[in-house]
Design a protein around this motif. Structure first.
Motif, mmCIF file in Angstrom:
data_model
loop_
_atom_site.group_PDB
_atom_site.id
_atom_site.type_symbol
_atom_site.label_atom_id
_atom_site.label_comp_id
_atom_site.label_asym_id
_atom_site.label_seq_id
_atom_site.Cartn_x
_atom_site.Cartn_y
_atom_site.Cartn_z
ATOM 1 N N GLY A 137 40.203 19.465 38.269
ATOM 2 C CA GLY A 137 41.396 19.938 39.054
ATOM 3 C C GLY A 137 42.580 18.939 38.723
ATOM 4 O O GLY A 137 43.647 19.752 38.539
ATOM 5 N N PHE A 138 42.533 17.752 38.571
ATOM 6 C CA PHE A 138 43.820 17.055 38.185
ATOM 7 C C PHE A 138 44.196 17.119 36.783
ATOM 8 O O PHE A 138 45.397 17.268 36.541
ATOM 9 N N LEU A 139 43.130 17.656 35.883
ATOM 10 C CA LEU A 139 43.757 18.127 34.652
ATOM 11 C C LEU A 139 44.537 19.525 34.664
ATOM 12 O O LEU A 139 44.667 20.102 33.395
ATOM 13 N N GLY A 140 44.186 20.295 35.659
ATOM 14 C CA GLY A 140 44.657 21.784 35.701
ATOM 15 C C GLY A 140 43.478 22.590 35.198
ATOM 16 O O GLY A 140 43.795 23.774 34.904
ATOM 17 N N LEU A 141 42.383 22.237 35.103
ATOM 18 C CA LEU A 141 41.235 23.001 34.598
ATOM 19 C C LEU A 141 40.334 23.438 35.951
ATOM 20 O O LEU A 141 39.523 24.610 35.612
ATOM 21 N N GLY A 142 40.679 23.467 37.158
ATOM 22 C CA GLY A 142 39.842 23.596 38.403
ATOM 23 C C GLY A 142 40.952 24.651 38.948
ATOM 24 O O GLY A 142 41.208 25.723 38.523
ATOM 25 N N ALA A 143 40.494 24.616 40.320
ATOM 26 C CA ALA A 143 41.299 25.350 41.154
ATOM 27 C C ALA A 143 42.654 25.453 40.582
ATOM 28 O O ALA A 143 43.292 24.697 40.547
ATOM 29 N N GLN A 144 43.224 26.821 41.045
ATOM 30 C CA GLN A 144 44.710 26.808 40.575
ATOM 31 C C GLN A 144 45.388 27.040 41.836
ATOM 32 O O GLN A 144 45.186 27.674 43.070
ATOM 33 N N PRO A 145 46.866 26.900 41.826
ATOM 34 C CA PRO A 145 47.614 26.981 42.935
ATOM 35 C C PRO A 145 47.603 28.506 43.222
ATOM 36 O O PRO A 145 47.625 29.275 42.599
ATOM 37 N N PRO A 146 47.856 28.568 44.716
ATOM 38 C CA PRO A 146 48.029 27.545 45.839
ATOM 39 C C PRO A 146 46.865 26.945 46.500
ATOM 40 O O PRO A 146 46.940 26.482 47.309
ATOM 41 N N VAL A 181 35.595 26.940 27.292
ATOM 42 C CA VAL A 181 35.030 28.129 26.685
ATOM 43 C C VAL A 181 34.811 29.302 27.853
ATOM 44 O O VAL A 181 35.642 30.396 27.337
ATOM 45 N N LEU A 182 34.768 28.970 29.031
ATOM 46 C CA LEU A 182 34.779 29.875 30.042
ATOM 47 C C LEU A 182 35.999 30.114 30.602
ATOM 48 O O LEU A 182 36.078 31.638 31.047
ATOM 49 N N GLY A 183 36.977 29.400 30.574
ATOM 50 C CA GLY A 183 38.229 29.629 31.316
ATOM 51 C C GLY A 183 38.242 28.780 32.516
ATOM 52 O O GLY A 183 37.529 28.297 33.212
ATOM 53 N N VAL A 184 39.358 28.602 32.941
ATOM 54 C CA VAL A 184 39.738 27.778 34.430
ATOM 55 C C VAL A 184 39.397 28.610 35.638
ATOM 56 O O VAL A 184 39.182 29.797 35.519
ATOM 57 N N GLY A 185 39.322 27.950 36.639
ATOM 58 C CA GLY A 185 38.763 28.514 38.025
ATOM 59 C C GLY A 185 37.933 27.855 38.526
ATOM 60 O O GLY A 185 36.887 27.068 37.958
ATOM 61 N N VAL A 186 37.604 27.923 39.751
ATOM 62 C CA VAL A 186 36.695 27.287 40.665
ATOM 63 C C VAL A 186 35.261 27.689 40.226
ATOM 64 O O VAL A 186 34.484 26.872 39.958
ATOM 65 N N GLU A 187 34.860 29.012 39.886
ATOM 66 C CA GLU A 187 33.539 29.356 39.518
ATOM 67 C C GLU A 187 33.294 28.878 38.173
ATOM 68 O O GLU A 187 32.064 28.356 38.022
ATOM 69 N N ASN A 188 34.027 28.844 37.253
ATOM 70 C CA ASN A 188 33.662 28.329 35.968
ATOM 71 C C ASN A 188 33.575 26.723 36.058
ATOM 72 O O ASN A 188 32.736 26.133 35.440
ATOM 73 N N VAL A 189 34.233 26.075 37.085
ATOM 74 C CA VAL A 189 34.119 24.591 37.351
ATOM 75 C C VAL A 189 32.577 24.325 37.676
ATOM 76 O O VAL A 189 31.900 23.513 37.334
ATOM 77 N N MET A 190 32.348 25.333 38.828
ATOM 78 C CA MET A 190 30.698 24.959 39.223
ATOM 79 C C MET A 190 29.642 25.342 38.053
ATOM 80 O O MET A 190 28.819 24.579 38.172
ATOM 81 N N ILE A 191 29.914 26.249 37.377
ATOM 82 C CA ILE A 191 29.040 26.508 36.154
ATOM 83 C C ILE A 191 29.158 25.329 35.251
ATOM 84 O O ILE A 191 28.088 24.751 34.836
ATOM 85 N N ALA A 192 30.254 24.693 34.835
ATOM 86 C CA ALA A 192 30.377 23.665 33.990
ATOM 87 C C ALA A 192 29.695 22.521 34.642
ATOM 88 O O ALA A 192 28.854 21.561 33.634
#
Length: 296
Positions: free
Chosen positions: A233-242, A151-162
């Protein structure tokens, strides 16, 4: 000092200095807990001093050493772009610890007040809150986190919220059970009879006696949050390259697992030891904070 304040001052209050010394004394006797604490201290130092300890920039590429195994130049080898794996693991510890600490803080800030208020007042409010928590618990934690990220989108900040939102039901249920046990104590009834406000009773007389379970659960929950973050992150929903996130490193490294297994081995070991350190420390804290399990 008023009469009410004099009476309240005589109510039992925790001797924090003495209790902290007792907890530390019993924690020191637990070798596994101290080993876990040492591992976490090492990761914390690596995270803080990563710019000083890392021999290379974690996103600097060098195609001349791409997929090269451990060597004198690259202690843990290089990835498919020639980036130093050791440097990326050091900087990745920053991301993992940040996600673990902030997501658990989010879960505590939301879940602890909800659980305390629900248990203290009970009745229809408690029934309504617990049914909402039942709905959240019906979803596995990692699945709930994936839904929030979707819902929120990928990224470290959204992972922390999720991950923080996925932790809320755990803290709510834990605090609810602790408060329901403590609120029946005599000193709480005495405080109520003196007309002290409910908020003050919860904060001053109930919650200090619930800190032990919260601290222990938080230690375990940080380990769980790190695992969930690595999974996202393994699924590509967390931190993005690089960005050097351990789960993302594992995901990309599996493509070269037959020819360059170091790309998955070392990030996997980093996740293993960090999670193990939190679990060992949590087990030790659980024993040290429970007077019934202390060995004098």
């Amino acid at each position: 000092m008023s009469k009410t304040e004099c009476v309240i001052s005589k109510l039992p209050t925790p001797q924090r200095d003495t209790e902290l010394r007792q907890v530390w004394r019993h924690l020191r006797r637990n070798r596994l807990a101290m080993a876990g604490l040492a591992v976490l201290a090492l990761f914390l130092l690596c995270a803080i001093f990563a710019p000083l300890l890392a021999p290379y920039d974690p996103i600097e590429t060098n195609y001349d050493v791409a997929l090269q195994g451990p060597s004198t130049e690259n202690v843990l080898g290089a990835d498919w772009l020639g980036r130093d794996v050791f440097s990326r693991i050091l900087f990745g510890s920053r991301i993992s610890l940040t996600i673990g600490l902030i997501s658990v803080t989010i879960g505590m800030v939301i879940g602890v007040p909800i659980g305390a208020i629900s248990a203290y007042y009970g009745g229809k409010l408690d029934l309504f809150v617990q049914r909402l928590i039942d709905i959240l618990i019906a979803f596995p934690g990692i699945l709930l986190a994936i839904m929030v990220v979707a819902v929120l989108g990928v990224g470290v900040e959204n992972v922390m919220i999720a991950v923080g939102i996925a932790s809320v039901p755990i803290y709510t249920r834990l605090v609810r059970g602790s408060v329901m046990a403590v609120k029946e104590q005599g000193y709480v009834a005495a405080a109520k009879s003196l007309g002290i406000r409910d908020a003050r009773i919860i904060l001053r007389h109930i919650m200090p006696n619930c800190l032990g379970p919260i601290i222990v659960q938080s230690t375990f929950q940080i380990a769980t949050a790190i695992l969930w973050a690595a999974g996202l992150g393994f699924l590509g929903l967390g931190a993005q390259p690089p960005d050097p996130e351990w789960g993302a490193m594992l995901s990309k490294g599996r493509e070269y697992i037959r020819t360059a297994h170091h790309l998955t081995t070392y990030p996997g070991l980093a996740i293993l030891f960090m999670v193990l350190g939190f679990n060992l420390l949590g087990d030790g804290l659980r024993d040290a904070l429970d007077p019934r399990s202390r060995k004098y």
